[in-house]
Design a protein around this motif. Structure first.
Motif, mmCIF file in Angstrom:
data_model
loop_
_atom_site.group_PDB
_atom_site.id
_atom_site.type_symbol
_atom_site.label_atom_id
_atom_site.label_comp_id
_atom_site.label_asym_id
_atom_site.label_seq_id
_atom_site.Cartn_x
_atom_site.Cartn_y
_atom_site.Cartn_z
ATOM 1 N N ALA A 241 25.194 20.697 -5.597
ATOM 2 C CA ALA A 241 25.902 20.762 -6.880
ATOM 3 C C ALA A 241 26.380 22.185 -7.165
ATOM 4 N N ARG A 272 32.325 17.513 -1.763
ATOM 5 C CA ARG A 272 32.551 16.821 -3.039
ATOM 6 C C ARG A 272 32.223 15.338 -2.927
ATOM 7 N N LEU A 275 28.548 14.893 -3.067
ATOM 8 C CA LEU A 275 28.084 15.103 -4.440
ATOM 9 C C LEU A 275 28.369 13.879 -5.294
ATOM 10 N N ASP A 276 29.529 13.279 -5.107
ATOM 11 C CA ASP A 276 29.896 12.085 -5.878
ATOM 12 C C ASP A 276 28.957 10.910 -5.607
ATOM 13 N N GLY A 280 23.362 15.747 -5.451
ATOM 14 C CA GLY A 280 23.518 17.131 -5.848
ATOM 15 C C GLY A 280 22.337 18.013 -5.574
ATOM 16 N N GLU A 281 21.128 17.434 -5.436
ATOM 17 C CA GLU A 281 19.931 18.239 -5.196
ATOM 18 C C GLU A 281 19.727 18.559 -3.721
#
Length: 293
Positions: A241, A272, A275-276, A280-281
């Motif tokens: 993220a 990206r 992430l989507d 994010g971690e």
């Protein structure tokens, strides 16, 4: 020959481009009897002056010895050159750059003709051949018995690394490492492009760039460990993220410097996408899974 001197394996080498010629010279220097053949005979002239025997045809060269080493342009060249030669009972070592699928097919092709087969991927350029301190080596895959039988001879030009019975594994390791190399070159090209119009000496940037890349290489081990464990959050310091949030700075800087982002954008897009998916971690390891179809 004295009773304490081991007889050295005689070698046939097909292909005398820059790499083939370098291989030939190391075997000759080490005292191996060498028969050579090249589509353009003139390339053999210098080697015959150094002790090699030049064959008039590929078939004659193959007939001369049991150990046959091939270093040609591509896989189709291998088939073209070896068609019509007597491969039964021969130990065929193919150092021609190929894909894993081509290597596996060539291994079966050789088996059908009565030959034992090893595939090789050369991790060196010609000036590194015969220079142990240069660090060059060759990946080998295929018959483990064949590798053991000829390891000493194959290790004369460069180090050896046996990577498995699957004949395609040498080519796969070769292309995997070279792919990473080109990725590194791409990043370095983008870095130099960013300073190209500024009053910054690229020679002064180079050592900084090298040191930084070396400092980042341990991340490769972390990626491998995460892939093995399946835990993509293990040991993460800069999570996905945070890294995705920072990509705009890189893109904006490229735009301001008049530099195309085309080397960075595909990787940023994969970040990206990961992430989507709600990762994010994690670190960047999940990008690997996006690439696997």
């Amino acid at each position: 020959m004295t009773p304490h001197t081991a007889e050295k394996t005689s070698v046939t080498l097909l292909g005398l481009g820059a790499m083939g010629t370098a291989l030939a010279r190391t075997w000759l220097a080490a005292g191996h009897s060498l028969t050579v053949w090249n589509r353009t005979p003139v390339r053999a002239a210098a080697l015959t002056a150094e002790g090699a025997r030049a064959a008039d045809s590929a078939a004659e060269a193959v007939a001369a010895n049991t150990l046959i080493v091939v270093c040609l342009l591509d896989d189709s060249s291998v088939e073209e050159v070896l068609s019509g030669t007597g491969l039964a009972g021969k130990d065929l070592v193919n150092l021609t750059t190929s894909t894993p699928a081509q290597a596996r097919a060539r291994a079966e092709w050789a088996r059908e003709r009565g030959a034992r087969y090893l595939d090789g991927g050369i991790m060196a350029v010609p000036p590194m051949i015969g220079v142990p301190e240069a660090g060059g080596y060759v990946f080998y895959s295929g018959s483990p018995e064949l590798f053991e039988r000829h390891q000493e001879t194959l290790g004369v030009p460069a180090g050896t690394a046996y990577v498995g019975k699957d004949a395609g594994f040498a080519a796969l390791h070769d292309v995997a490492l070279l792919s990473a190399m080109y990725g590194m070159f791409a990043g370095a090209a983008h870095a130099f492009a960013l300073i190209r119009k500024e009053n910054i000496d690229p020679v002064s940037l180079a050592p900084l760039l090298v040191d930084w890349l070396v400092a980042m290489t341990p991340a490769v081990h972390q990626t491998a460990d995460q892939l093995r464990s399946g835990d993509y959050t293990k040991g993460v310091v800069s999570d996905l993220a945070m890294q995705v949030a920072g990509t705009q700075t890189f893109l904006s800087t490229a735009e301001q410097q008049g530099v195309s982002p085309e080397l960075l954008s595909p990787y940023f897009e994969l970040m990206r996408r990961r992430l989507d998916e709600g990762s994010g971690e994690e670190g960047l390891t999940g990008v690997v899974d996006l690439l696997v179809r």
